[in-house]
Motif scaffolding. Structure first.
Motif, short mmCIF file in Angstrom:
data_model
loop_
_atom_site.label_atom_id
_atom_site.label_comp_id
_atom_site.label_asym_id
_atom_site.label_seq_id
_atom_site.Cartn_x
_atom_site.Cartn_y
_atom_site.Cartn_z
N LEU A 35 -1.20 -2.87 2.44
CA LEU A 35 -2.00 -3.46 3.51
C LEU A 35 -1.15 -4.38 4.36
CD1 LEU A 35 -4.69 -3.99 4.93
CD2 LEU A 35 -5.21 -5.67 3.13
N ARG A 36 -0.26 -5.14 3.73
CA ARG A 36 0.61 -6.05 4.49
C ARG A 36 1.50 -5.28 5.47
NH1 ARG A 36 1.25 -11.07 3.83
NH2 ARG A 36 0.45 -11.04 1.70
N GLU A 37 2.07 -4.17 5.02
CA GLU A 37 2.89 -3.36 5.91
C GLU A 37 2.05 -2.80 7.06
OE1 GLU A 37 6.08 0.22 5.59
OE2 GLU A 37 4.03 0.70 4.91
N ALA A 38 0.85 -2.34 6.76
CA ALA A 38 -0.03 -1.78 7.80
C ALA A 38 -0.38 -2.83 8.84
CB ALA A 38 -1.29 -1.20 7.16
N VAL A 39 -0.68 -4.06 8.40
CA VAL A 39 -1.00 -5.15 9.33
C VAL A 39 0.22 -5.47 10.20
CG1 VAL A 39 -1.51 -7.63 9.46
CG2 VAL A 39 -2.87 -6.14 7.99
N THR A 40 1.40 -5.52 9.59
CA THR A 40 2.63 -5.80 10.34
C THR A 40 2.88 -4.71 11.39
OG1 THR A 40 3.60 -6.97 8.47
CG2 THR A 40 5.13 -6.13 10.14
#
Length: 140
Positions: A35-40
């Protein structure tokens, strides 16, 4: 003539940016498919409204332990759609109904460290749906 060429190249470059859908495939805090990569990635793809969907494998519900808050900064908007995870479903009971609300949540965000907020949203036009936020502090 130079100003015309600059104007035309600006128009061509601006039309190359398009909305994207990013898929969360990992419950880890960081790294590929998280999720963190997707948000970034969605924040980096600025100027267009992106979508983050979930495709986690194995049996749910799935818990993502965040080690720090996520931040949605793209003013064009990001939709994080927890209801896209298989087995999830939005509420079908009407507000006027005597039936209880019946959503099924499959993605749970928890605090893997001592911080108060799962997501900061300094930008606008963002939507988060179909997620459970659990065990985030109240600042005391």
């Amino acid at each position: 003539m130079k100003s015309t060429l600059i104007f035309v190249s600006t128009i061509l470059c601006s039309t190359l940016v398009s909305a994207a859908t990013y898929m969360v495939t990992s419950t880890a805090d960081a790294g590929a498919g998280t999720l963190r990569e997707a948000v970034t990635l969605a924040n980096t793809n600025s100027g267009v409204a992106d979508v983050i969907d979930f495709n986690l494998t194995g049996g749910g519900p799935y818990t993502i332990s965040l080690l720090s808050a996520l931040s949605l900064t793209d003013n064009a908007g990001v939709t994080i759609n927890g209801f896209s995870q298989s087995g999830s479903s939005a509420n079908t009971a009407s507000v006027q109904s005597a039936s209880p609300f019946d959503p099924v949540y499959q993605v749970i965000l928890t605090s893997g460290a001592n911080f108060n907020s799962a997501v900061t949203i300094p930008g606008s036009n963002n939507l988060i749906t179909g997620l459970v936020f659990q065990d985030f502090g109240d600042g005391t």
